[in-house]
Design a protein around this motif. Sequence first.
Motif, PDB file in Angstrom:
ATOM      1  N   LYS C  51       0.817  -1.209   0.000  1.00 30.74           N
ATOM      2  CA  LYS C  51       0.000   0.000   0.000  1.00 30.74           C
ATOM      3  C   LYS C  51       0.855   1.266   0.000  1.00 30.74           C
ATOM      4  O   LYS C  51       0.551   2.236  -0.684  1.00 30.74           O
ATOM      5  N   VAL C  52       1.946   1.251   0.782  1.00 35.97           N
ATOM      6  CA  VAL C  52       2.725   2.494   0.917  1.00 35.97           C
ATOM      7  C   VAL C  52       3.740   2.686  -0.204  1.00 35.97           C
ATOM      8  O   VAL C  52       4.237   3.789  -0.388  1.00 35.97           O
ATOM      9  N   CYS C  53       4.072   1.632  -0.922  1.00 36.59           N
ATOM     10  CA  CYS C  53       5.156   1.739  -1.895  1.00 36.59           C
ATOM     11  C   CYS C  53       4.829   2.782  -2.963  1.00 36.59           C
ATOM     12  O   CYS C  53       3.862   2.615  -3.712  1.00 36.59           O
ATOM     13  N   PRO C  54       5.597   3.875  -3.068  1.00 40.22           N
ATOM     14  CA  PRO C  54       5.247   4.914  -4.055  1.00 40.22           C
ATOM     15  C   PRO C  54       5.296   4.437  -5.507  1.00 40.22           C
ATOM     16  O   PRO C  54       4.378   4.748  -6.256  1.00 40.22           O
ATOM     17  N   PRO C  55       6.309   3.697  -5.964  1.00 43.17           N
ATOM     18  CA  PRO C  55       6.286   3.328  -7.392  1.00 43.17           C
ATOM     19  C   PRO C  55       5.653   1.973  -7.669  1.00 43.17           C
ATOM     20  O   PRO C  55       5.821   1.464  -8.764  1.00 43.17           O
ATOM     21  N   ASP C  56       4.963   1.350  -6.699  1.00 39.55           N
ATOM     22  CA  ASP C  56       4.371   0.022  -6.865  1.00 39.55           C
ATOM     23  C   ASP C  56       5.415  -1.040  -7.213  1.00 39.55           C
ATOM     24  O   ASP C  56       5.217  -1.856  -8.105  1.00 39.55           O
ATOM     25  N   ALA C  57       6.524  -1.001  -6.532  1.00 41.64           N
ATOM     26  CA  ALA C  57       7.564  -1.991  -6.793  1.00 41.64           C
ATOM     27  C   ALA C  57       7.240  -3.298  -6.096  1.00 41.64           C
ATOM     28  O   ALA C  57       7.659  -4.359  -6.542  1.00 41.64           O
ATOM     29  N   ILE C  58       6.513  -3.212  -4.977  1.00 45.53           N
ATOM     30  CA  ILE C  58       6.098  -4.423  -4.278  1.00 45.53           C
ATOM     31  C   ILE C  58       4.637  -4.682  -4.613  1.00 45.53           C
ATOM     32  O   ILE C  58       3.780  -3.817  -4.428  1.00 45.53           O
ATOM     33  N   VAL C  59       4.383  -5.881  -5.143  1.00 50.59           N
ATOM     34  CA  VAL C  59       3.011  -6.241  -5.514  1.00 50.59           C
ATOM     35  C   VAL C  59       2.749  -7.652  -4.998  1.00 50.59           C
ATOM     36  O   VAL C  59       3.599  -8.528  -5.115  1.00 50.59           O
ATOM     37  N   PHE C  60       1.594  -7.847  -4.372  1.00 49.53           N
ATOM     38  CA  PHE C  60       1.194  -9.196  -3.982  1.00 49.53           C
ATOM     39  C   PHE C  60       0.276  -9.740  -5.060  1.00 49.53           C
ATOM     40  O   PHE C  60      -0.847  -9.270  -5.232  1.00 49.53           O
ATOM     41  N   GLU C  82      10.341   2.988   2.657  1.00 51.06           N
ATOM     42  CA  GLU C  82       9.054   3.246   3.316  1.00 51.06           C
ATOM     43  C   GLU C  82       8.371   1.936   3.686  1.00 51.06           C
ATOM     44  O   GLU C  82       7.752   1.830   4.753  1.00 51.06           O
ATOM     45  N   CYS C  83       8.499   0.914   2.843  1.00 51.82           N
ATOM     46  CA  CYS C  83       7.872  -0.381   3.117  1.00 51.82           C
ATOM     47  C   CYS C  83       8.426  -0.981   4.407  1.00 51.82           C
ATOM     48  O   CYS C  83       7.679  -1.513   5.228  1.00 51.82           O
ATOM     49  N   VAL C  84       9.761  -0.887   4.570  1.00 47.36           N
ATOM     50  CA  VAL C  84      10.387  -1.468   5.750  1.00 47.36           C
ATOM     51  C   VAL C  84       9.911  -0.758   7.016  1.00 47.36           C
ATOM     52  O   VAL C  84       9.635  -1.381   8.039  1.00 47.36           O
ATOM     53  N   ARG C  85       9.785   0.575   6.938  1.00 47.04           N
ATOM     54  CA  ARG C  85       9.354   1.331   8.116  1.00 47.04           C
ATOM     55  C   ARG C  85       7.915   1.019   8.491  1.00 47.04           C
ATOM     56  O   ARG C  85       7.544   1.109   9.644  1.00 47.04           O
ATOM     57  N   ASN C  86       7.107   0.642   7.493  1.00 45.92           N
ATOM     58  CA  ASN C  86       5.702   0.378   7.775  1.00 45.92           C
ATOM     59  C   ASN C  86       5.431  -1.078   8.126  1.00 45.92           C
ATOM     60  O   ASN C  86       4.322  -1.415   8.509  1.00 45.92           O
ATOM     61  N   CYS C  87       6.433  -1.920   7.956  1.00 50.02           N
ATOM     62  CA  CYS C  87       6.230  -3.344   8.202  1.00 50.02           C
ATOM     63  C   CYS C  87       6.061  -3.593   9.704  1.00 50.02           C
ATOM     64  O   CYS C  87       6.870  -3.124  10.496  1.00 50.02           O
ATOM     65  N   PRO C  88       5.020  -4.326  10.094  1.00 51.92           N
ATOM     66  CA  PRO C  88       4.857  -4.609  11.528  1.00 51.92           C
ATOM     67  C   PRO C  88       5.943  -5.543  12.069  1.00 51.92           C
ATOM     68  O   PRO C  88       6.219  -5.523  13.269  1.00 51.92           O
ATOM     69  N   LYS C  89       6.520  -6.379  11.216  1.00 52.84           N
ATOM     70  CA  LYS C  89       7.607  -7.241  11.665  1.00 52.84           C
ATOM     71  C   LYS C  89       8.907  -6.834  10.971  1.00 52.84           C
ATOM     72  O   LYS C  89       9.519  -7.606  10.227  1.00 52.84           O
ATOM     73  N   GLU C  90       9.300  -5.594  11.181  1.00 57.67           N
ATOM     74  CA  GLU C  90      10.490  -5.035  10.545  1.00 57.67           C
ATOM     75  C   GLU C  90      11.715  -5.879  10.902  1.00 57.67           C
ATOM     76  O   GLU C  90      11.817  -6.393  12.015  1.00 57.67           O
ATOM     77  N   ASP C  91      12.600  -6.054   9.971  1.00 59.87           N
ATOM     78  CA  ASP C  91      13.835  -6.834  10.100  1.00 59.87           C
ATOM     79  C   ASP C  91      13.597  -8.337  10.069  1.00 59.87           C
ATOM     80  O   ASP C  91      14.527  -9.101   9.837  1.00 59.87           O
ATOM     81  N   LEU C  92      12.387  -8.788  10.305  1.00 65.14           N
ATOM     82  CA  LEU C  92      12.148 -10.233  10.233  1.00 65.14           C
ATOM     83  C   LEU C  92      11.521 -10.598   8.890  1.00 65.14           C
ATOM     84  O   LEU C  92      11.984 -11.505   8.195  1.00 65.14           O
ATOM     85  N   ALA C  93      10.472  -9.902   8.544  1.00 68.48           N
ATOM     86  CA  ALA C  93       9.783 -10.222   7.302  1.00 68.48           C
ATOM     87  C   ALA C  93      10.317  -9.409   6.137  1.00 68.48           C
ATOM     88  O   ALA C  93      10.422  -9.889   5.017  1.00 68.48           O
ATOM     89  N   LEU C  94      10.691  -8.174   6.403  1.00 65.24           N
ATOM     90  CA  LEU C  94      11.120  -7.262   5.333  1.00 65.24           C
ATOM     91  C   LEU C  94      12.268  -6.428   5.864  1.00 65.24           C
ATOM     92  O   LEU C  94      12.174  -5.856   6.940  1.00 65.24           O
ATOM     93  N   TRP C  95      13.354  -6.382   5.122  1.00 61.50           N
ATOM     94  CA  TRP C  95      14.462  -5.552   5.574  1.00 61.50           C
ATOM     95  C   TRP C  95      15.250  -5.032   4.366  1.00 61.50           C
ATOM     96  O   TRP C  95      15.159  -5.600   3.286  1.00 61.50           O
ATOM     97  N   GLN C  96      15.992  -3.961   4.604  1.00 61.97           N
ATOM     98  CA  GLN C  96      16.765  -3.353   3.512  1.00 61.97           C
ATOM     99  C   GLN C  96      18.213  -3.822   3.598  1.00 61.97           C
ATOM    100  O   GLN C  96      18.872  -3.634   4.615  1.00 61.97           O
ATOM    101  N   SER C  97      18.679  -4.487   2.548  1.00 62.03           N
ATOM    102  CA  SER C  97      20.052  -5.001   2.549  1.00 62.03           C
ATOM    103  C   SER C  97      20.981  -3.943   1.955  1.00 62.03           C
ATOM    104  O   SER C  97      20.549  -2.858   1.582  1.00 62.03           O
ATOM    105  N   GLU C  98      22.254  -4.276   1.866  1.00 55.87           N
ATOM    106  CA  GLU C  98      23.200  -3.351   1.213  1.00 55.87           C
ATOM    107  C   GLU C  98      23.603  -3.862  -0.161  1.00 55.87           C
ATOM    108  O   GLU C  98      24.592  -3.428  -0.728  1.00 55.87           O
ATOM    109  N   LYS C  99      22.809  -4.800  -0.688  1.00 49.12           N
ATOM    110  CA  LYS C  99      23.157  -5.382  -1.994  1.00 49.12           C
ATOM    111  C   LYS C  99      22.703  -4.464  -3.125  1.00 49.12           C
ATOM    112  O   LYS C  99      21.787  -3.671  -2.973  1.00 49.12           O
TER     113      LYS C  99
END
Lengths: 361, 279, 104
Positions: C51-60, C82-99
């Motif tokens: 829902k929060v992703c501005p360019p719709d990069a994440i789609v279910f 923004e997706c990571v900040r809004n995730c209720p299980k941040e760092d477990l389900a969704l996290w930002q890597s350095e790749k």
Amino acid sequence: MKKTITIPLGSQHISLLEPVRFNFSCENEKITDVDYNVGFVHRGIEKACTEKFEYKQVGYVVARVCGLCAITHTMAYTLGIEHILNIKTNKKIDYLRILMLELDRIHSHLLCLAHTAENSGFEGMFMKIMGDRELVMDIQEAISGNRVQFDFVCIGGVNRDISTECEKLAFTNLALLDKKVDDLIGKFTSNWSTALKYKNIGALSYDDAFNFNALGPLARAAGAAIDVRAESSILPYKEVGYKMILGQNGDIYDRNLVRLKEIKNSILMCQNILSGLTEGEILVKFKGKPNGESFTRLEAPRGEIFYYLNANGTNMLQRVRIKTPTFSQIPGMVEIFKGSDYADAPAILASFDPCMSCTAK
Amino acid sequence: MSIVFSFMLGFFAPIYGGIFYGIDRVLKAKMQRRKGPPVLQPFYDMLKLFSKTKFIVNAPHTIWMIFYFLSLWAVVFMIFFGGNLLYIIFGHLLATVFFIISGYSVNSIFSQLGSNRKLLSVVAYEPILIVNAICIYLVFGTFEISEILAAPNNFNSLVFTFLSLLFVVPTVLKLSPFDASKAHQEIVGGIEVEFGGVFYELVYAAKFLEMIFVYSFIFILASNDYIFGTFLVVFSFFAVALVDNSTARIKIDSLLKALYMYGFGLGIVSIFWILLCCI
Amino acid sequence: MIKSIIESFSNLFAKSETINYPYEQIAKFKNYRGLIEYSADECIFCYKCEKVCPPDAIVFKPTKEKNRLYEYNPNLCIYCGECVRNCPKEDLALWQSEKKPKII
């Protein structure tokens, strides 16, 4: 028989960073008349902000209006929407925001100086300034994690806190840059060829600065004290050591000097902020949907940026109106071009620091 | 010098000129703290330009330019065969005029402005070359390069000639601050703008020949002392690159003023210096 | 002008500021914003990131089975996090890597 020749500058030209078209009518190389077109990169951002994106996402969209003042656009939008939502941010957030704004100003001014040097055929200086600019870019990259589009500011606060490592890097790089800017001032003022190219070229007088609605470094170089940082108290600029810098003649030479001195002032502000930064929350929680309207003025590197927001209590905004500094500078630009040499036109253009993507949106 | 050797020097001038140009580019990159292109970059450029479409704007445009290249090459041959200095100067002038005509023959405004400016810069540097040729004649008593190169070294009397030639080098090579005729950011390379593919390669190679032309002028100032001559060339090469790196482009009228005041002035001083102090 | 000449001359002996890029890697900063990474085991399918992703990069994307499939397009992603900040299980389900994304 036609007495003038028409020289096109743009829409693609080596001395332009962005598409804009000037048609100069010249007598020999003297410009007599100018025709211009700026709408080459219209992307419909204002419309997209009201139809495609929700108000929480718009901050990331308006950042894409301009690559150089990405922070400023998001900042102006965020301040506006925070005013509507009635969010009170704490001191730490304000300071972090000013820090990024000023870093942005430094690298934008350096780019403008480099571009002015390049357009007057001074490649050594161009390479040198672009090399020095990496120092600021590095700080910004270390703080925000991105190199160009920082996405640092969000509604209610900022996305990242500054780590001690970043602080250390920022202090060393800023101290280094301070010396380099002093060196640059020396080099800009004591060069025979730049004096020929910059002094009394493209001068905008004090009265014309007001008549043509000049903003930012352009107006300040002409001696007009126009700066939103001094006029508005939306961000606590006075506490961090802001000083108004004014020029006298309004020519390219003065504009360069004003920019260089502003960089020095910005470095001082950044150092003040970094040494006085306290612990604290970086994000304020908020609830509800925006309802109402707001006007925001903010000093972008190029001048005053203006945002009008209108919300009606839904997730979508009703109106987003952006007025960018370059838009106000074009009349002045056209006036200066008349009567100057075509050989000076690229340098004059660069010294205005025009941002066409901003203007066409 | 044997005839075969002279012929080889002249024939391969575009090749080793390209290497000099590559060295020049690396040197400039080093002065700007860049890595810079490889020394053989001019030849990689050549290969790429050969593979491009052969596009001709109009026939005279290309033909005048080929005349320019060939006559410039002929001038280089004349230099290596030890020809007459005045013939060489006027041969070079002829080549440049061909180039200017070629610039005028297309409708592109940038090309025409480039021709205008090139014409003005020729007006600026040509008298200096002639005055300096006179200085060389006053010292050595001849215009023949082969005889000048055999004469004993007399650089003391040619100091001012050398200084005045330093003004000509950046003007002929179109280097900053005297590069108004090329003016990359204003008129997009001037005359060069309308050439493409193989034909641009000829313009590009002509730059190497121009380099050989101006630096050979400096080389002959040292007459039979070839090591000193090489030193002079390397020194002026460095000096021109340094000044190129630390100045902005000045306008064409400032260029005329600067060249007449300093370049031509130094040439006149040189004549007086030779007449009053050295003979 | 003299100052610039002296500097140009001294630069001849200085180290270059640019690097030989494809052969030498650029030094990355800590906490560089890279690809968004996802773990299907931890995800609770609240669709907040979508829902929060501005360019719709994440789609279910809906599949034939009942649950939806997470799909992430790194070429659309603007790395705002923004997706990571809004995730209720941040760092477990969704996290930002350095790749970095793969260059095709």
